[in-house]
Design a protein around this motif. Structure first.
Motif, short mmCIF file in Angstrom:
data_model
loop_
_atom_site.label_atom_id
_atom_site.label_comp_id
_atom_site.label_asym_id
_atom_site.label_seq_id
_atom_site.Cartn_x
_atom_site.Cartn_y
_atom_site.Cartn_z
N ILE A 129 6.77 107.58 -10.13
CA ILE A 129 7.05 109.01 -9.96
C ILE A 129 7.88 109.23 -8.69
O ILE A 129 8.83 110.02 -8.68
CB ILE A 129 5.73 109.82 -9.88
CG1 ILE A 129 5.01 109.77 -11.23
CG2 ILE A 129 6.02 111.27 -9.51
CD1 ILE A 129 3.63 110.38 -11.22
N ASP A 130 7.53 108.52 -7.62
CA ASP A 130 8.31 108.60 -6.38
C ASP A 130 9.77 108.22 -6.64
O ASP A 130 10.70 108.90 -6.20
CB ASP A 130 7.72 107.67 -5.31
CG ASP A 130 6.45 108.21 -4.70
OD1 ASP A 130 6.03 109.32 -5.09
OD2 ASP A 130 5.88 107.55 -3.82
N LEU A 131 9.94 107.12 -7.36
CA LEU A 131 11.29 106.63 -7.66
C LEU A 131 12.08 107.64 -8.48
O LEU A 131 13.26 107.89 -8.21
CB LEU A 131 11.22 105.30 -8.42
CG LEU A 131 11.19 104.02 -7.59
CD1 LEU A 131 11.05 102.81 -8.49
CD2 LEU A 131 12.44 103.91 -6.73
N ILE A 132 11.44 108.21 -9.48
CA ILE A 132 12.13 109.16 -10.36
C ILE A 132 12.57 110.40 -9.60
O ILE A 132 13.73 110.83 -9.68
CB ILE A 132 11.22 109.54 -11.54
CG1 ILE A 132 11.08 108.35 -12.50
CG2 ILE A 132 11.77 110.76 -12.29
CD1 ILE A 132 9.97 108.49 -13.50
N ILE A 133 11.65 110.96 -8.82
CA ILE A 133 11.97 112.19 -8.08
C ILE A 133 13.01 111.93 -7.00
O ILE A 133 13.99 112.67 -6.86
CB ILE A 133 10.69 112.79 -7.47
CG1 ILE A 133 9.79 113.31 -8.60
CG2 ILE A 133 11.03 113.92 -6.50
CD1 ILE A 133 8.48 113.89 -8.15
N LEU A 134 12.82 110.86 -6.24
CA LEU A 134 13.79 110.53 -5.19
C LEU A 134 15.16 110.20 -5.78
O LEU A 134 16.20 110.57 -5.23
CB LEU A 134 13.29 109.35 -4.35
CG LEU A 134 12.13 109.65 -3.40
CD1 LEU A 134 11.62 108.36 -2.76
CD2 LEU A 134 12.54 110.64 -2.32
N GLY A 135 15.15 109.51 -6.93
CA GLY A 135 16.41 109.15 -7.58
C GLY A 135 17.18 110.38 -8.04
O GLY A 135 18.41 110.46 -7.88
N MET A 136 16.47 111.35 -8.60
CA MET A 136 17.12 112.59 -9.05
C MET A 136 17.70 113.36 -7.87
O MET A 136 18.82 113.88 -7.93
CB MET A 136 16.11 113.46 -9.79
CG MET A 136 15.74 112.97 -11.17
SD MET A 136 14.60 114.12 -11.99
CE MET A 136 14.35 113.27 -13.55
N ILE A 137 16.91 113.44 -6.79
CA ILE A 137 17.37 114.18 -5.60
C ILE A 137 18.52 113.44 -4.92
O ILE A 137 19.44 114.05 -4.38
CB ILE A 137 16.20 114.40 -4.62
CG1 ILE A 137 15.16 115.33 -5.27
CG2 ILE A 137 16.69 114.99 -3.31
CD1 ILE A 137 13.90 115.53 -4.44
N LYS A 138 18.46 112.12 -4.95
CA LYS A 138 19.54 111.30 -4.37
C LYS A 138 20.84 111.52 -5.15
O LYS A 138 21.93 111.60 -4.57
CB LYS A 138 19.14 109.83 -4.40
CG LYS A 138 20.13 108.87 -3.76
CD LYS A 138 19.59 107.45 -3.81
CE LYS A 138 20.61 106.44 -3.35
NZ LYS A 138 20.93 106.57 -1.91
N GLU A 139 20.71 111.64 -6.46
CA GLU A 139 21.87 111.88 -7.32
C GLU A 139 22.46 113.27 -7.09
O GLU A 139 23.68 113.44 -7.02
CB GLU A 139 21.44 111.74 -8.79
CG GLU A 139 22.56 111.88 -9.79
CD GLU A 139 22.07 111.72 -11.22
OE1 GLU A 139 22.72 112.26 -12.13
OE2 GLU A 139 21.02 111.07 -11.43
N LYS A 140 21.55 114.25 -6.93
CA LYS A 140 21.99 115.63 -6.71
C LYS A 140 20.84 116.45 -6.13
O LYS A 140 19.77 116.52 -6.73
CB LYS A 140 22.44 116.26 -8.03
CG LYS A 140 22.86 117.70 -7.92
CD LYS A 140 23.16 118.29 -9.29
CE LYS A 140 23.50 119.76 -9.20
NZ LYS A 140 23.74 120.37 -10.54
N PRO A 141 21.03 117.06 -4.96
CA PRO A 141 19.97 117.91 -4.38
C PRO A 141 19.58 119.01 -5.37
O PRO A 141 20.44 119.61 -6.01
CB PRO A 141 20.64 118.50 -3.13
CG PRO A 141 21.66 117.49 -2.75
CD PRO A 141 22.20 116.97 -4.06
N MET A 142 18.28 119.24 -5.51
CA MET A 142 17.82 120.25 -6.46
C MET A 142 16.45 120.78 -6.09
O MET A 142 15.77 120.23 -5.21
CB MET A 142 17.81 119.68 -7.88
CG MET A 142 16.89 118.49 -8.09
SD MET A 142 16.96 117.86 -9.80
CE MET A 142 18.56 117.05 -9.81
#
Length: 222
Positions: free
Chosen positions: A49-62
């Motif tokens: 879950i940490d990886l998924i959320i951080l990955g999404m935010i790393k790709e694009k702030p949201m």
């Protein structure tokens, strides 16, 4: 809890009151394995879950809301145990730890939506999690194994009925994944390969299910 099961197995092995010690110890050993798998699965799920959320935010702030919608759109909950409440809770936790930073967007949102971006500390954590997770032993946790391990505790007719239920759900899972592959041709390569992976898992489970039901039925005829 795991230690308690281990001690229970040892005590049963020596107990004069248990008639079928081998069968009982075997059942408890399997239960021990399931409990250990659940514990391991929970720890792995938190990292995922940490990886998924951080990955999404790393790709694009949201925002947390956009994160939750992204999880739904990508059907991530189908291969990682993640729910809407867990997304919001995890965002708060990650911000408290300094991995992400939230800023209110008053320009593009009348409600003052909080947009999260990854910090340097969060990026380091993200990379370390990527490495750590890639080096972990692959673990497949299937809820229905808790049913399989208890089939000896019910009559054969009910057991076959439950086994058929599992088989039907495996078929349904396979059909859902197969349909998603057809519908989502535009998704990135990484998304496609995960869907293909899930389809192959479904194929293997279908083959296992057919063989298991056949063998289970034959055992009852002996």
């Amino acid at each position: 809890m795991l230690l308690n099961v281990a001690f229970l197995c040892l005590s049963i092995r020596k107990s004069p009151f248990i008639i079928n010690r081998k069968k009982t110890v075997l059942t408890l050993t399997i239960l021990y394995s399931i409990i250990a798998t659940i514990k391991y699965s929970k720890e792995g799920a938190m990292s995922a879950i940490d990886l998924i959320i951080l990955g999404m935010i790393k790709e694009k702030p949201m925002s947390a809301y956009d994160l939750q919608k992204n999880v739904e759109y990508r059907h991530i909950s189908k291969w990682v145990k993640i729910s809407t409440p867990s997304v919001y809770k995890k965002v708060i936790t990650l911000e408290d730890k300094g991995y992400i930073n939230g800023k209110t967007d008053n320009e593009n949102s009348t409600l003052g939506k909080v947009i999260y971006s990854i910090t340097d500390k969060g990026n380091d954590y993200f990379i370390s999690l990527m490495k750590k997770t890639s080096e972990k032993m692959v673990n497949v946790f299937l809820d229905f194994n808790a049913v399989i391990v208890n089939l000896n505790n019910i009559d054969k007719e009910l057991g076959l009925s439950l086994a058929e239920n599992i088989s039907k759900e495996i078929d349904r899972y396979y059909s859902v994944v197969d349909k998603k592959i057809e519908e989502r041709e535009h998704i990135p390569f990484t998304g496609k390969t995960i869907l293909k992976q899930q389809l192959m898992v479904g194929e293997a489970l279908k083959e296992w299910s057919d063989e298991f039901i056949k063998t289970y039925r034959q055992e009852g005829e002996k």
